[in-house]
Design a protein around this motif. Structure first.
Motif, mmCIF file in Angstrom:
data_model
loop_
_atom_site.group_PDB
_atom_site.id
_atom_site.type_symbol
_atom_site.label_atom_id
_atom_site.label_comp_id
_atom_site.label_asym_id
_atom_site.label_seq_id
_atom_site.Cartn_x
_atom_site.Cartn_y
_atom_site.Cartn_z
ATOM 1 N N ARG A 6 0.961 -1.264 0.138
ATOM 2 C CA ARG A 6 -0.171 -0.063 -0.057
ATOM 3 C C ARG A 6 1.082 1.238 0.041
ATOM 4 O O ARG A 6 0.312 2.226 0.100
ATOM 5 N N GLY A 7 2.030 1.095 -0.111
ATOM 6 C CA GLY A 7 3.097 2.142 -0.135
ATOM 7 C C GLY A 7 4.019 2.154 1.061
ATOM 8 O O GLY A 7 4.331 1.386 1.780
ATOM 9 N N THR A 8 4.632 3.495 1.237
ATOM 10 C CA THR A 8 5.561 3.453 2.157
ATOM 11 C C THR A 8 4.865 4.532 3.386
ATOM 12 O O THR A 8 4.357 5.333 3.212
ATOM 13 N N VAL A 9 5.668 4.085 4.774
ATOM 14 C CA VAL A 9 5.284 4.874 5.866
ATOM 15 C C VAL A 9 6.517 5.394 6.661
ATOM 16 O O VAL A 9 7.406 4.632 6.672
ATOM 17 N N TYR A 10 6.570 6.645 6.971
ATOM 18 C CA TYR A 10 7.713 7.523 7.649
ATOM 19 C C TYR A 10 7.035 8.049 9.101
ATOM 20 O O TYR A 10 5.995 8.293 9.100
ATOM 21 N N ILE A 11 7.789 7.365 10.022
ATOM 22 C CA ILE A 11 7.153 7.963 11.465
ATOM 23 C C ILE A 11 8.115 8.688 12.019
ATOM 24 O O ILE A 11 9.192 8.123 12.072
ATOM 25 N N GLU A 12 8.057 9.849 12.386
ATOM 26 C CA GLU A 12 9.031 10.506 13.108
ATOM 27 C C GLU A 12 8.430 10.653 14.469
ATOM 28 O O GLU A 12 7.411 11.299 14.811
ATOM 29 N N THR A 13 9.508 10.331 15.428
ATOM 30 C CA THR A 13 9.246 10.281 16.934
ATOM 31 C C THR A 13 9.772 11.158 17.814
ATOM 32 O O THR A 13 11.040 11.335 17.634
ATOM 33 N N TYR A 14 8.917 12.005 18.695
ATOM 34 C CA TYR A 14 9.408 12.813 19.712
ATOM 35 C C TYR A 14 9.200 12.247 20.973
ATOM 36 O O TYR A 14 8.167 11.650 21.192
ATOM 37 N N GLY A 15 9.847 12.852 22.038
ATOM 38 C CA GLY A 15 9.076 12.584 23.413
ATOM 39 C C GLY A 15 10.240 11.157 23.841
ATOM 40 O O GLY A 15 11.146 11.088 23.637
ATOM 41 N N CYS A 16 9.257 10.451 24.702
ATOM 42 C CA CYS A 16 10.150 9.684 25.720
ATOM 43 C C CYS A 16 9.855 8.175 24.736
ATOM 44 O O CYS A 16 9.479 7.913 23.868
ATOM 45 N N GLN A 17 10.637 7.075 25.606
ATOM 46 C CA GLN A 17 10.812 5.816 25.315
ATOM 47 C C GLN A 17 9.531 5.079 24.851
ATOM 48 O O GLN A 17 9.372 4.345 24.104
ATOM 49 N N MET A 18 8.502 5.842 25.804
ATOM 50 C CA MET A 18 7.066 5.076 25.606
ATOM 51 C C MET A 18 6.553 5.341 24.195
ATOM 52 O O MET A 18 5.992 4.495 23.220
ATOM 53 N N ASN A 19 6.980 6.552 23.622
ATOM 54 C CA ASN A 19 6.513 7.010 22.062
ATOM 55 C C ASN A 19 7.382 6.268 21.121
ATOM 56 O O ASN A 19 6.961 5.963 20.176
ATOM 57 N N VAL A 20 8.717 5.912 21.508
ATOM 58 C CA VAL A 20 9.620 5.088 20.789
ATOM 59 C C VAL A 20 8.958 3.871 20.381
ATOM 60 O O VAL A 20 8.751 3.130 19.517
ATOM 61 N N SER A 21 8.480 3.326 21.632
ATOM 62 C CA SER A 21 7.959 1.833 21.287
ATOM 63 C C SER A 21 6.587 1.958 20.646
ATOM 64 O O SER A 21 6.302 0.956 20.164
ATOM 65 N N ALA A 23 5.903 3.983 18.326
ATOM 66 C CA ALA A 23 6.237 3.732 16.733
ATOM 67 C C ALA A 23 6.665 2.564 16.396
ATOM 68 O O ALA A 23 6.092 2.037 15.048
ATOM 69 N N GLU A 24 7.173 1.690 17.346
ATOM 70 C CA GLU A 24 7.412 0.119 16.654
ATOM 71 C C GLU A 24 6.433 -0.580 16.598
ATOM 72 O O GLU A 24 6.275 -1.241 15.666
ATOM 73 N N LEU A 25 5.089 -0.224 17.425
ATOM 74 C CA LEU A 25 3.795 -0.958 17.029
ATOM 75 C C LEU A 25 3.316 -0.598 15.918
ATOM 76 O O LEU A 25 2.633 -1.238 15.441
ATOM 77 N N GLY A 80 -0.321 12.346 9.290
ATOM 78 C CA GLY A 80 -1.055 12.251 10.654
ATOM 79 C C GLY A 80 -0.201 12.630 11.733
ATOM 80 O O GLY A 80 1.217 12.452 11.678
ATOM 81 N N VAL A 81 -0.989 13.018 12.678
ATOM 82 C CA VAL A 81 -0.310 13.424 14.227
ATOM 83 C C VAL A 81 -0.685 12.524 15.054
ATOM 84 O O VAL A 81 -1.892 12.092 15.172
ATOM 85 N N THR A 82 0.204 11.843 15.748
ATOM 86 C CA THR A 82 0.047 10.596 16.718
ATOM 87 C C THR A 82 0.525 11.219 18.033
ATOM 88 O O THR A 82 1.305 12.109 17.953
ATOM 89 N N GLY A 83 0.346 10.442 19.165
ATOM 90 C CA GLY A 83 0.967 10.786 20.411
ATOM 91 C C GLY A 83 0.373 11.465 21.185
ATOM 92 O O GLY A 83 -0.869 11.850 21.118
ATOM 93 N N CYS A 84 1.038 12.220 22.281
ATOM 94 C CA CYS A 84 0.428 13.022 23.403
ATOM 95 C C CYS A 84 -0.164 14.381 23.009
ATOM 96 O O CYS A 84 -1.186 14.730 23.310
#
Ligand code: SAH
Ligand code: SF4
Ligand code: F3S
Length: 446
Positions: A6-21, A23-25, A80-84
């Motif tokens: 369906r194409g490509t996805v890029y996720i740019e993560t800010y904040g704590c390890q919970m956010n990094v985790s 993003a992996e999900l 899209g904007v995700t996270g806190c």
């Protein structure tokens, strides 16, 4: 279930390890639906900005970045904007940034594939409901680090520190089942990962209804192949004797605790609603150090909290000296809309120049302490796990069990190996070292 692309996805993560985790999900979930991860936004079909709301500065950076990302977007790119920050602002963010298609809070990632499909058909949606059952158990996290893994064990937070936005952005505390955490740990171990960090906002208050954090440490610590267990961030009030005993008695649990202090003044701590006093914090430190000799301690400290006087700040400095932290993250208080601290009387607010000066003085005291402690360690030997090629590219970067960063010469093929290293130099904060004997990264007996 790898379906058609369906194409490509890029996720740019800010904040704590919970956010990094998280993003992996998200990467894992989207891969199952046919989206291929890419490491830059340019030309990606889906761009997600996974945000943090902890301080105003963190949000301003994202606002700026959303503007910049426009130039990487094709006409049909979904942004899209995700996270806190997504959770905090919700539909207002769609209003504010017209090129944003999706706003999804931390409990809404299950719907990502369908929301992206909807966005491609022209829908703009904000999804910010909490889901207290959601742990994404059936997702397969897509990990990019082959040495260490983040394992979320708890979502949300039930403390209500008066400065903090997290209870509003992550909702109430809930824990994963111990068996699920152990299963995921075994899975990462099967992929050769030997170090795990258990994640939660107050991770040591973990309770799945049957098991507490002590049980969890013992169970994760015994997973075959796992050689190092870390966790972040614990709350001082949740270090029961059981938890401390489990730390001391589980050989894989590392001798380092990141123990946020926030302030050394009981008056300020009370205003922060941290639920401990200076003495209570010191007692916690003493209990930990008694049980775990040589324990390394790091912390978080806020300066300029409403009502903080010069005397209060001096108490923070003296507490830093008294504990002798190995390192600390320091922050200037940032008022967060909707938190109790913003409703404190105007005359209690600390002027910015005063807060800035306090921050500088605090950083100087911390640096001085770190430096003298690190100098004293020169010549000592430590087990180092090689994590990656250092940022400058000529040396390898690894860590001791005490979480000290060490740069050593070596080949890229050594990443993931454990070596005994003698500390030969220090910049004050990080070390250089020399390998004294090599050991392969063999899994230890269960
Ligand atoms: N759950 C963790 C902290 C998560 S936030 C804990 O309780 O330890 C990470 C750090 O950001 C906090 O420890 C605190 O020092 C800082 N912080 C949180 N809210 C802040 C605010 N409004 N202004 C400045 N710093 C803040
Ligand atoms: Fe925020 Fe306090 Fe919860 Fe940490 S314990 S996330 S500082 S409310
Ligand atoms: Fe930021 Fe949310 Fe983590 S506010 S610090 S990303 S829990």
């Amino acid at each position: 279930m790898e379906s058609t692309s369906r194409g490509t996805v890029y996720i740019e993560t800010y904040g704590c390890q919970m956010n990094v985790s998280d993003a992996e999900l998200m990467y894992g979930r989207l891969a199952e639906y046919g989206y291929q991860p890419v490491d830059q936004p340019d030309g990606a079909d889906v761009i997600l900005v996974n945000t943090c709301a902890i301080r105003d500065h963190a949000e301003q950076r994202v606002i700026g970045r959303l503007g910049e990302l426009k130039r990487f977007m094709k006409p049909d790119t979904v942004l899209g904007v995700t996270g806190c920050m997504a959770q905090r602002l919700g539909p207002a963010l769609l209003e504010r940034a017209k090129h944003v298609d999706l706003v999804i809070g931390p409990d809404g990632y299950r719907a990502l594939p369908s929301l992206i499909e909807g966005a491609r058909a022209g829908e703009r949606v904000a999804r910010v409901d909490f889901d207290l059952e959601e742990h994404y158990e059936d997702f397969h996290a897509r990990r990019f680090d082959g040495v260490r893994a983040w394992i979320p064990v708890q979502r949300g937070c039930d403390y209500k520190c008066t400065y903090c936005i997290v209870p509003m952005t992550r909702g109430p505390e809930r824990s994963r089942r111990l068996a699920d955490v152990v299963r995921e740990t075994s899975e990462v171990a099967a992929h050769g990962i030997t170090e795990v960090t258990l994640l939660g906002q107050t991770v040591n208050s973990y309770h799945d209804g049957e098991h507490d954090f002590a049980d969890l440490l013992r169970a994760v610590g015994a997973v075959p192949g796992i050689r190092r267990v870390r966790f972040t961030s614990p709350h001082p009030n949740d270090f029961s004797d059981r938890v401390i005993a489990a730390m001391a008695e589980t050989p894989t649990v590392c001798e380092h605790v990141h123990l946020p202090m926030q302030s050394g003044s009981s008056r300020t701590l009370k205003r922060m609603l941290r639920r401990y006093t200076r003495e209570g914090y010191m007692e916690c430190v003493a209990r930990l150090r008694n049980a775990i000799p040589g324990l390394a301690l790091t912390t978080d400290i806020i300066v300029g909290f409403p009502g903080e006087t010069d005397e209060d700040f001096e108490e923070t400095l003296s507490a830093v000296r008294e504990v002798g932290f190995d390192d600390a993250f320091t922050f200037k208080f940032s008022p967060r809309e909707g938190t109790p601290a913003t409703r404190m009387p105007e005359h209690l607010m600390v002027p910015d120049d005063v807060a800035s000066e306090r921050l500088e003085r605090l950083i100087a005291v911390i640096r001085e302490g770190t430096r003298s402690r690190n100098l004293a360690l020169l010549g000592t030997r430590h087990e180092v796990l090689v994590e990656k090629v250092s940022r400058r590219g000529t040396l390898l970067q690894g860590r001791t069990r005490h979480h000290r960063t060490v740069l050593i010469p070596g080949k890229e093929s050594m990443i993931g190996e454990y070596h005994t290293v003698e500390l030969t130099g220090t910049t004050g904060s990080t070390f250089t070292g020399a390998i004294v004997s090599a050991r392969q990264a063999l899994p230890m007996a269960g």
